[in-house]
Design an enzyme around this catalytic site. Structure first.
Site, PDB file in Angstrom:
ATOM      1  N   SER A 109      29.856  88.416  19.034  1.00 20.13           N
ATOM      2  CA  SER A 109      30.116  89.052  20.337  1.00 20.13           C
ATOM      3  C   SER A 109      31.476  89.451  20.886  1.00 20.13           C
ATOM      4  O   SER A 109      32.430  88.636  20.629  1.00 20.13           O
ATOM      5  CB  SER A 109      29.268  87.899  21.200  1.00 20.13           C
ATOM      6  N   TYR A 134      28.978  80.246  25.471  1.00 22.77           N
ATOM      7  CA  TYR A 134      28.360  81.194  24.532  1.00 22.77           C
ATOM      8  C   TYR A 134      29.503  81.720  23.861  1.00 22.77           C
ATOM      9  O   TYR A 134      29.448  81.979  22.569  1.00 22.77           O
ATOM     10  CB  TYR A 134      27.659  82.061  25.308  1.00 22.77           C
ATOM     11  N   LYS A 138      30.669  81.750  19.451  1.00 23.54           N
ATOM     12  CA  LYS A 138      31.077  82.689  18.517  1.00 23.54           C
ATOM     13  C   LYS A 138      32.399  82.680  17.858  1.00 23.54           C
ATOM     14  O   LYS A 138      32.467  82.916  16.672  1.00 23.54           O
ATOM     15  CB  LYS A 138      31.091  84.046  19.378  1.00 23.54           C
TER      16      LYS A 138
END
Length: 277
Positions: A109, A134, A138
């Protein structure tokens, strides 16, 4: 060829299932959901929890490649992301290595580098700069993929997706990845003969794209769609830009401005237009 798709019940997974089933002999789709609807020819479904090695390892047996899209797709408290997004990635790479998998294609991402200002057109080799837990997951998985390539020769392609959803805001004029271009991107990550460890931005051929894929050209990804077709409508409805708001000034959008552990997706008004079977 046998492919495994994780996150098959998700919105992006719903668009990948049919083309993946068409390009292999066997597609094993997996998710934590009970079912994913009608299966395509050559597709089977296995319910499994990414965070449980005992559940996920058998799914990868005999697979040639894994398309790993399974995860919690939002910012959450670290403890909630730890299982599916951190441990889940480790389980996929470790189980894949033990099963003799050739390559893993991972849905990374922009949030791995989300705190860079949008005024900087960033390439695939900029240092990590996550905007959330989050995004940190990644970064972890990209580093995991590099390590497994350099230590164990397990190939991986990490697709730093910007925003694969309907264009409904000014940020998406640069960040949009159409579903057709998503399918092309995943296909190139699978059919390129040799990739080693690779990172590529998942973005369409937008006039306003804020990232540079020049160093990933060997993957052969040539996007077709352009978000400029939506610009007149989106810009007419947009309010003034707040230059003090990281959510408007950084690559990560709202994820750049939310408090750690707080939802970034809640501010994006994503339309759930998943493909039904």
């Amino acid at each position: 060829m046998k492919l495994v798709l994780t996150g098959a019940a998700g919105r992006l997974g719903s668009y990948l299932r049919e083309p993946l089933a068409a390009m292999c002999d066997t597609l094993v789709s997996t998710d934590i959901a009970e079912d994913i609807g009608t299966l395509y020819d050559g597709e089977t479904y296995v319910q499994a929890d990414l965070a449980d090695m005992a559940q996920i390892a058998p799914v990868l047996e005999g697979a040639d490649m894994v398309i790993h899209f399974g995860a919690i797709v939002d910012e959450k408290p670290f403890e909630e992301l730890l299982g599916p997004n951190f441990v889940g990635s480790y389980n996929i790479w470790e189980a894949g290595y033990k099963a003799g998998v050739k390559r893993i294609v991972y849905a990374s991402s922009i949030h791995a580098v989300g705190m860079y200002p949008k005024s900087e057109c960033i390439g695939i080799d900029v240092p990590h700069r996550p905007d959330t837990f989050y995004g940190l997951a990644k970064c972890f998985t990209e580093d995991l993929g590099r390590m497994y390539w350099e230590k164990r020769q397990l190939e991986s392609v990490h697709l730093r997706i910007l925003s694969c959803a309907q264009v409904s805001n000014t940020r998406a004029l640069g960040s949009w990845l159409s579903y057709d271009d998503l399918i092309q991107l995943v296909t190139r990550a699978i059919d390129t003969p040799s990739v080693g460890f690779a990172v590529i931005y998942g973005v369409s051929n937008n006039d306003r794209a804020p990232v540079d894929n020049a160093k990933a050209a060997f993957l052969g990804y040539r996007p077709k769609d352009n978000a400029e077709q939506f610009a007149q409508t989106v810009l007419a409805e947009a309010g003034p830009v707040d230059v003090t708001d990281p959510g408007q000034m950084c690559h990560g959008g709202p994820f750049s401005s939310v408090d750690l552990g707080q939802s970034g997706m809640a501010q994006l008004n994503i339309v759930d237009d998943r493909k039904e079977t």
